[in-house]
Design an enzyme around this catalytic site. Structure first.
Site, mmCIF file in Angstrom:
data_model
loop_
_atom_site.group_PDB
_atom_site.id
_atom_site.type_symbol
_atom_site.label_atom_id
_atom_site.label_comp_id
_atom_site.label_asym_id
_atom_site.label_seq_id
_atom_site.Cartn_x
_atom_site.Cartn_y
_atom_site.Cartn_z
ATOM 1 N N LYS A 39 0.798 -1.215 0.000
ATOM 2 C CA LYS A 39 0.000 0.000 0.000
ATOM 3 C C LYS A 39 0.838 1.276 0.000
ATOM 4 C CE LYS A 39 -3.644 -0.136 -0.381
ATOM 5 N NZ LYS A 39 -4.862 -0.495 -1.164
ATOM 6 N N SER A 256 -3.181 -12.468 3.074
ATOM 7 C CA SER A 256 -3.522 -12.258 1.660
ATOM 8 C C SER A 256 -2.373 -12.715 0.764
ATOM 9 C CB SER A 256 -3.894 -10.803 1.377
ATOM 10 O OG SER A 256 -2.805 -9.939 1.578
HETATM 11 C C1 LIG Z 1 -2.857 -7.195 3.369
HETATM 12 C C2 LIG Z 1 -3.474 -6.664 2.118
HETATM 13 N N1 LIG Z 1 -3.572 -7.466 1.063
HETATM 14 C C3 LIG Z 1 -4.147 -7.058 -0.079
HETATM 15 C C4 LIG Z 1 -4.641 -5.791 -0.231
HETATM 16 C C5 LIG Z 1 -5.307 -5.397 -1.519
HETATM 17 O O1 LIG Z 1 -4.646 -4.417 -2.260
HETATM 18 P P1 LIG Z 1 -5.470 -3.444 -3.183
HETATM 19 O O2 LIG Z 1 -6.156 -2.433 -2.303
HETATM 20 O O3 LIG Z 1 -4.455 -2.786 -4.068
HETATM 21 O O4 LIG Z 1 -6.474 -4.223 -3.966
HETATM 22 C C6 LIG Z 1 -4.570 -4.920 0.854
HETATM 23 C C7 LIG Z 1 -5.147 -3.579 0.774
HETATM 24 O O5 LIG Z 1 -5.371 -2.886 1.746
HETATM 25 C C8 LIG Z 1 -3.967 -5.361 2.055
HETATM 26 O O6 LIG Z 1 -3.890 -4.560 3.138
#
Ligand SMILES: Cc1ncc(COP(=O)(O)O)c(C=O)c1O
Lengths: 296, 93
Positions: A39, A256
């Site tokens: 981010k 994630s």
């Molecule tokens: C841990 C984590 N994974 C994935 C994402 C997803 O990224 P994006 O907002 O670019 O879709 C985020 C977004 O906040 C995140 O904090």
């Protein structure tokens, strides 16, 4: 001389040889960004865009909704730029995240955990609308500078780091900025590159930072025409892969990231030899140590 | 009767209701009764082995039942049980 904003991006692309010895599964090590997550790219882009347009000035407070990582990035950059930061986040965000944000001197407004990230979004927007003179509201779900960051950097880096050999890009989506910007750039380089979007298998999930689009407010920056395919991943599958990444690759990453690698490996197994699947390691596992899934 | 508070993410399975009243003496009974009343909810709360999915957090009186007696935590008449996803383990929801 450099400052903290100059340290964002240019992350290593790692080959996951232990997890995927027979396939080319590559992952961007986004946890090496200065605030520890992917981010940083979007936050930097949205803040620099606000500065360039004269909408973000030193006397403004940066206000936005976040599930944590964007907030940590804003808190770090706000400190560096000399701006206040006020973040709306669901009360069930992890204690590690809240501590990190407060350590940078930023303020947190907790929203109803039952309403998840949509509740935080609506509260942040309402606050920003009442005092536009006081707040700079990047609105990460609807700000084109969010996916643009990934178009300009993440997508370009993956292309260059693979010498143009990448064949697939796959990732989970929160705001969808990472997926949209990266997929768009790679397809602009080469139309045949396939983009696979990943979704939690249920509206009720533990894939921190990601959104189940069918049951939530769809971000304005989401482009439904980009994904060649949409697949799902379960929280349990993501937990299991997150543990494996720590124990087999020495990569302590978040849930994630585990979900992304699990989906990338599943995809790679269906592809012809020579395919090259790229995904994202979104943040560090040190942000999730209070979770029980590590099994320690 | 006790009350179960339903997160927005699951309200499409509870006829849009944010609060459901049930008869239950323990947290485990309350979740089971909820899944029985709204069968489409079941797969979102329980895994294939019939265990509660590990990221489902249940709060009674502001405390996670994992720090109490788990699913055996008793519910008194009129008490409220809150169902929250464990987005990164949040303990103090
Ligand atoms: C841990 C984590 N994974 C994935 C994402 C997803 O990224 P994006 O907002 O670019 O879709 C985020 C977004 O906040 C995140 O904090």
């Amino acid at each position: 001389m450099m400052n903290i904003l100059d340290m964002v991006g240019h992350t290593p692309l790692l080959k996951l040889d232990k997890i995927a010895p027979e396939h080319n599964v590559l992952a961007k090590a986004e946890f090496v960004n200065p605030s520890g997550s992917v981010k940083d790219r979007a936050a930097r882009s949205m803040l620099l865009d606000g500065l360039a347009r004269g909408r973000l000035t030193r006397d403004k407070i940066i206000v936005d909704a976040t599930s944590g990582n964007t907030g940590i990035a804003y808190a770090m950059m706000g400190a560096s730029l000399g701006c206040g930061v006020q973040l709306y986040m669901p009360a069930n965000v992890s204690p590690e995240r809240k501590s990190l944000i407060r350590s940078y001197g930023a303020a947190i407004v907790e929203t109803d955990p039952l309403e998840s990230s949509d509740g935080a979004f609506l509260a942040a927007r309402a606050a920003a609308e009442t005092r536009p003179d006081l707040y700079f509201y990047p609105d990460q779900y609807n700000n084109p500078a969010n996916p643009q960051a990934h178009y300009d950097t993440t997508g370009l880096e993956i292309w260059e780091q693979t010498g143009g050999a990448v064949t697939h890009f796959i990732s989970l989506m929160g705001t969808s900025g990472t997926f949209v910007g990266t997929a768009r750039r790679l397809k602009d380089f080469k139309r045949a590159i396939r983009a696979v979007a990943v979704q939690p298998d249920s509206p009720f999930h533990g894939l921190e930072g990601t959104k189940h689009l069918a049951s939530t407010l769809v971000p304005g920056i989401y482009d439904p025409n980009l994904a060649d395919e949409v697949v799902t991943v379960s929280t349990e599958e993501a937990y299991a892969m997150t543990r494996r990444l720590a124990r087999e690759e020495g990569l302590l990453v978040g849930i994630s990231s585990g979900g992304n690698v699990a989906a990338a490996l599943r995809l790679a197994r269906t592809l012809p030899a020579g395919s090259l699947v790229a995904t994202i390691l979104c943040d560090s596992g040190s942000r999730y140590l209070s979770d029980s899934f590590w099994g320690v | 009767m006790i009350t179960v508070l339903i997160p927005t993410a699951l309200r499409s399975f509870t006829e849009r209701q944010g609060a459901v009243q049930l008869e239950a003496g323990t947290v485990g009974q309350a979740v089971a009764a909820l899944a029985e009343n709204y069968p489409d909810l079941k797969q979102h709360l329980y895994d294939d082995q019939g265990q509660l999915r590990s990221f489902v957090n249940l709060f009674v009186g502001g405390r996670n039942v994992k720090t109490l007696e788990g699913l055996a935590t008793p519910l008194a008449e009129g008490e409220t049980l809150t169902l929250v996803p464990a987005i990164a383990g949040g303990r103090d929801a």
